[in-house]
Scaffold this motif. Structure first.
Motif, short mmCIF file in Angstrom:
data_model
loop_
_atom_site.label_atom_id
_atom_site.label_comp_id
_atom_site.label_asym_id
_atom_site.label_seq_id
_atom_site.Cartn_x
_atom_site.Cartn_y
_atom_site.Cartn_z
N GLU A 84 0.83 -1.21 0.00
CA GLU A 84 0.00 0.00 0.00
C GLU A 84 0.86 1.26 0.00
O GLU A 84 0.55 2.24 -0.69
CB GLU A 84 -0.91 -0.01 1.23
CG GLU A 84 -1.72 1.26 1.45
CD GLU A 84 -2.87 1.42 0.48
OE1 GLU A 84 -3.35 2.55 0.33
OE2 GLU A 84 -3.28 0.42 -0.16
N GLU A 139 -9.79 -9.04 2.94
CA GLU A 139 -9.32 -10.21 2.17
C GLU A 139 -8.36 -11.05 3.01
O GLU A 139 -8.46 -12.29 3.05
CB GLU A 139 -8.64 -9.75 0.89
CG GLU A 139 -8.06 -10.86 0.04
CD GLU A 139 -7.26 -10.32 -1.14
OE1 GLU A 139 -6.29 -10.99 -1.53
OE2 GLU A 139 -7.60 -9.23 -1.64
N GLY A 190 -5.59 2.71 4.49
CA GLY A 190 -5.64 2.40 3.06
C GLY A 190 -6.07 0.97 2.78
O GLY A 190 -6.91 0.73 1.90
N ILE A 191 -5.50 0.00 3.51
CA ILE A 191 -5.86 -1.39 3.22
C ILE A 191 -7.26 -1.73 3.72
O ILE A 191 -7.92 -2.63 3.18
CB ILE A 191 -4.83 -2.39 3.81
CG1 ILE A 191 -4.76 -2.31 5.34
CG2 ILE A 191 -3.47 -2.17 3.18
CD1 ILE A 191 -3.87 -3.38 5.96
N ARG A 192 -7.75 -0.99 4.71
CA ARG A 192 -9.13 -1.20 5.13
C ARG A 192 -10.10 -0.61 4.10
O ARG A 192 -11.14 -1.20 3.82
CB ARG A 192 -9.36 -0.60 6.52
CG ARG A 192 -8.76 -1.49 7.62
CD ARG A 192 -9.15 -1.03 9.01
NE ARG A 192 -10.59 -0.95 9.21
CZ ARG A 192 -11.40 -2.01 9.39
NH1 ARG A 192 -10.89 -3.24 9.39
NH2 ARG A 192 -12.69 -1.84 9.59
N ALA A 193 -9.75 0.52 3.55
CA ALA A 193 -10.62 1.17 2.55
C ALA A 193 -10.64 0.38 1.24
O ALA A 193 -11.68 0.32 0.56
CB ALA A 193 -10.14 2.60 2.31
N SER A 194 -9.52 -0.22 0.87
CA SER A 194 -9.43 -0.94 -0.40
C SER A 194 -10.03 -2.33 -0.35
O SER A 194 -10.28 -2.95 -1.40
CB SER A 194 -7.96 -1.06 -0.82
OG SER A 194 -7.27 -1.96 0.05
N GLY A 195 -10.24 -2.87 0.86
CA GLY A 195 -10.75 -4.23 1.00
C GLY A 195 -9.66 -5.26 1.18
O GLY A 195 -9.95 -6.45 1.41
N LYS A 196 -8.40 -4.84 1.11
CA LYS A 196 -7.29 -5.77 1.28
C LYS A 196 -7.27 -6.35 2.69
O LYS A 196 -6.98 -7.54 2.88
CB LYS A 196 -5.96 -5.06 0.98
CG LYS A 196 -4.74 -5.97 1.03
CD LYS A 196 -4.80 -7.01 -0.07
CE LYS A 196 -3.56 -7.88 -0.10
NZ LYS A 196 -3.60 -8.91 -1.15
#
Length: 264
Positions: free
Chosen positions: A66, A251, A242-248
């Motif tokens: 990220e 996942e 960022g990774i929470r917003a992107s869905g990562k």
């Protein structure tokens, strides 16, 4: 008459010098070295081929992706986790370390990246129901220098329990299964995944209510960073968001858990 002028010029020169020095020493985070334990499945563990893996490890790699920085994982025994950070063995701790006031005296933390409760697990025939009275005279296994260790020392030991401390959580769980101790106090997810869902854990169960006293267990697990590296804290917080917003994040979470470990 010239002395004041020389003093002012000298002060200006010193200020410029300090500014230049500060600018030169400003850290550019092109690479982040993460320290983790490798003995706390499913959050961090070592695979049969010797590789670090687990939720913490995957989160570290996702943050580096990220933030577009190089990622390095360093394995470190739990007892030396903070000392090794302060000795510059790595830049950040991602090892399911709870954000507590006591630890914040030594290091800084990012915002949480997950939050799960602590539970007590016992053999189904132990007669222990989780109450302090039922633990009187019983041997309770904890990993040394953890939040569970502190909680047990201050709350269960005064009630008559004997606290048995181990270097790793795996050793503590093995002694519970073998009957050398009567109970095991640990993160609920760790106990569920590493014991209760295994054949060896068929005769064991949780007792008592989930324990999430902020005095001992803080505000969830965060990434530990040296004091003075506030820019790294800010960078990692940006990465977590960022990774929470992107869905990562979701996942990665779904690989290990059937529920939301982030909490409220």
């Amino acid at each position: 008459m010239l002395k004041p002028r020389r003093t002012v010029l000298g002060a200006l020169a010193l200020a410029v010098s300090l500014f230049t020095l500060g600018t030169a020493e400003a850290k550019e985070w092109n690479k982040i070295r993460f320290g983790t334990e490798g003995a706390y499945a499913p959050f961090n563990y070592v695979t049969p081929d010797g590789q670090l893996a687990g939720f913490d490890v995957d989160i570290a790699h996702a943050l580096c992706e990220e933030l577009k920085v190089e990622c390095e994982l360093v394995m470190q025994d739990w007892d030396g986790m903070i000392p090794a950070l302060l000795a510059n063995k790595y830049d950040a701790i991602i090892a399911s370390m709870s954000i507590t006031e006591e630890r914040k005296k030594s290091i800084n933390f990012t915002e949480k990246y997950y939050d799960t409760p602590t539970r007590l697990v016992v053999h189904k025939d132990s007669g222990i129901d989780g109450s302090p009275e039922s633990l009187n005279g019983k041997r309770i296994a904890v990993q040394r220098e953890t939040t569970q260790d502190r909680y047990a020392t201050e709350n269960l030991e005064p009630a008559g329990a004997e606290i048995v401390r181990y270097a790793t959580g795996e050793e503590a769980t093995l002694d519970l299964v073998s009957g050398r101790v009567d109970a095991r106090l640990e993160d609920a997810v760790v106990l569920s995944e590493s014991l209760l869902k295994t054949p060896e854990g068929a005769d064991f169960q949780f007792v008592g209510d989930p324990i999430n006293d902020a005095k001992y267990f803080g505000l969830g697990a965060g990434i530990g960073v040296r004091k003075g590296d506030e820019d790294l804290v800010e960078l990692l917080n940006k990465g977590i968001a960022g990774i929470r917003a992107s869905g990562k994040y979701q996942e990665i979470q779904s690989k290990y858990f059937e529920f939301d470990v982030y909490g409220d």
